[in-house]
Design a protein around this motif. Structure first.
Motif, mmCIF file in Angstrom:
data_model
loop_
_atom_site.group_PDB
_atom_site.id
_atom_site.type_symbol
_atom_site.label_atom_id
_atom_site.label_comp_id
_atom_site.label_asym_id
_atom_site.label_seq_id
_atom_site.Cartn_x
_atom_site.Cartn_y
_atom_site.Cartn_z
ATOM 1 N N VAL A 89 129.541 68.790 61.759
ATOM 2 C CA VAL A 89 130.411 69.567 60.678
ATOM 3 C C VAL A 89 129.675 68.998 59.595
ATOM 4 C CG1 VAL A 89 132.556 69.675 59.206
ATOM 5 C CG2 VAL A 89 132.347 69.817 61.934
ATOM 6 N N ILE A 90 129.225 67.651 59.172
ATOM 7 C CA ILE A 90 128.602 67.200 58.070
ATOM 8 C C ILE A 90 127.306 67.890 57.924
ATOM 9 C CG2 ILE A 90 127.726 64.921 57.146
ATOM 10 C CD1 ILE A 90 129.762 63.381 58.634
ATOM 11 N N GLY A 91 126.484 67.944 58.862
ATOM 12 C CA GLY A 91 125.144 68.421 58.826
ATOM 13 C C GLY A 91 125.300 69.929 58.304
ATOM 14 N N GLU A 92 126.357 70.676 58.723
ATOM 15 C CA GLU A 92 126.149 72.215 58.485
ATOM 16 C C GLU A 92 126.758 72.455 56.977
ATOM 17 O OE1 GLU A 92 129.313 73.545 61.218
ATOM 18 O OE2 GLU A 92 127.498 73.953 62.846
ATOM 19 N N SER A 93 127.315 71.468 56.242
ATOM 20 C CA SER A 93 127.637 71.505 54.854
ATOM 21 C C SER A 93 126.491 71.307 53.871
ATOM 22 C CB SER A 93 128.652 70.500 54.517
ATOM 23 O OG SER A 93 129.095 70.491 53.144
ATOM 24 N N PRO A 319 122.830 64.270 59.135
ATOM 25 C CA PRO A 319 121.968 64.242 60.126
ATOM 26 C C PRO A 319 120.554 64.793 59.458
ATOM 27 C CG PRO A 319 123.364 65.888 60.229
ATOM 28 C CD PRO A 319 123.965 65.175 59.395
ATOM 29 N N PRO A 320 119.398 64.891 59.904
ATOM 30 C CA PRO A 320 118.037 65.176 59.225
ATOM 31 C C PRO A 320 118.244 66.794 59.150
ATOM 32 C CG PRO A 320 117.611 63.587 60.998
ATOM 33 C CD PRO A 320 118.994 63.876 60.987
ATOM 34 N N GLY A 321 117.491 67.265 58.291
ATOM 35 C CA GLY A 321 117.784 68.704 57.779
ATOM 36 C C GLY A 321 117.225 69.688 59.102
ATOM 37 N N GLY A 322 116.323 69.079 60.011
ATOM 38 C CA GLY A 322 115.910 69.864 60.961
ATOM 39 C C GLY A 322 116.803 69.901 62.294
ATOM 40 N N VAL A 323 117.900 69.409 62.257
ATOM 41 C CA VAL A 323 118.944 69.268 63.317
ATOM 42 C C VAL A 323 119.680 70.651 63.377
ATOM 43 C CG1 VAL A 323 120.966 68.379 64.328
ATOM 44 C CG2 VAL A 323 119.059 66.655 63.506
ATOM 45 N N ALA A 324 120.067 71.003 62.214
ATOM 46 C CA ALA A 324 120.794 72.300 62.138
ATOM 47 C C ALA A 324 119.975 73.314 62.702
ATOM 48 C CB ALA A 324 121.380 72.525 60.716
#
Length: 333
Positions: A89-93, A319-324
């Protein structure tokens, strides 16, 4: 001078009111053309900001939204299925990522975590009446559509931003209502054109040989058409003229801001949940957690109710940008 002597300009001198007025004209720039728009808006804007301050002030202190706290925090366990769910959820924001990108020296950010409370009736295995049964009805609680929005560097700054966002939402609702009226005006005008054409056709009936096949109840048809035409004209008159559209916009905004409690509110709800997120009796013996959630009733189209709370996010948990992108690619494939 009289406004100054009798304190009638008190609201417009408030810094938060000035900021809100700027946001209003940013959304609805045409209201600037209305007569005395600032003087008319300032009192109701102040009233809405005061109401928003009460609502925002009632929200609990920020909670650390970090995967490492998931196991020990019943609030995080209730809303997130796993610690990885917190990270996702943090990474999707995009707002969280963007804020940390713009504030390189910051280690933490404050944001609003919003989610939709979903309750479902399910059948589970449980001891009832001294016997184990597999068809005991229980209510399962879940939180869907989790989003983190409105990042700020401090809790205080975030709460002030929320107050201004509430004013913006009222203006958006007002503009939506104005747009609905305009759409209704267009439909009424099209209907009026149709009625006019039908009246003209009716007036020509009976000429030449058409009288042999025309309806004999011409007077009744004419009366019904005239009644429909008058009702259409009355409905158009109630919407006002196009020349008054700017005044209509401003007055709609004023009317909504004058009664903020009628459109937006926050209610507290207490939940007793077991480890499977099932609602339990407060007097039950099995392990459970008592949590309180804040349900915000929002003036959106359509109206929505969201569970909201203020959370603190650590940069190390983003998380790193590539994870999403990797997750999205995995789902597509």
């Amino acid at each position: 001078m009289f406004n100054w002597l009798f304190g009638r300009d008190k609201e417009s001198s408030r810094e938060d009111v000035k900021e809100a007025l700027g946001r209003i004209v940013g959304i609805a720039p045409q209201v600037r053309l209305a007569n005395r728009y600032e003087t008319r808006l300032a009192p109701v804007v102040g009233k809405t900001l005061d109401h928003a301050r009460e609502l925002v002030g009632a929200l609990p202190a920020p909670r650390d939204a970090t995967p490492s706290a998931w196991a020990d925090d019943p609030y995080l366990r209730a809303k997130f299925a796993t610690p990885d769910d917190v990270t996702r959820v943090i990474g999707e924001s995009n707002e969280v990522r963007g804020w940390f990108d713009d504030n390189i020296a910051a280690d933490h950010a404050f944001a609003v975590l919003g989610a939709t409370l979903v309750e479902r009736r399910v059948l589970v295995s449980a001891v009832e009446g001294g016997a184990m049964r597999s068809d005991v009805a229980r209510t399962s609680v879940g939180f869907d559509d989790k989003r983190m929005r409105f990042c700020c560097g401090t809790d205080e700054a975030l709460r002030q931003e929320l107050e201004q966002r509430i004013v913006e939402q009222f203006v958006l609702e007002a503009m939506s209502r104005v747009a609905q009226n305009e759409a209704r005006r267009d439909a009424l005008q099209e209907h009026r054109a149709l009625l006019t054409a039908r009246m003209q056709i009716l007036g020509r009936r009976g000429a030449g040989m058409s009288s042999l096949i025309a309806s004999t109840d011409l007077a009744g048809d004419s009366t019904r058409l005239q009644r429909d035409f008058e009702e259409n004209e009355a409905a158009l008159a109630a919407l006002g003229s196009l020349a008054d559209s700017i005044e209509t916009q401003l007055q709609t905004i004023v009317d909504l801001l004058a009664e903020p409690a009628a459109l937006i509110s926050v209610t507290r709800r207490e939940l007793c949940l077991n480890q499977m997120n099932l609602l339990m009796d407060e007097r039950c013996d099995e392990p459970h957690a008592d949590i309180a959630i804040q349900l915000a009733h929002l003036p959106t189209q359509p109206p929505q109710t969201r569970a909201v709370e203020i959370v603190r996010i650590a940069r190390r948990d983003v998380p790193p940008g590539g994870v999403a992108f990797e997750e999205a690619a995995r789902l597509v494939l």
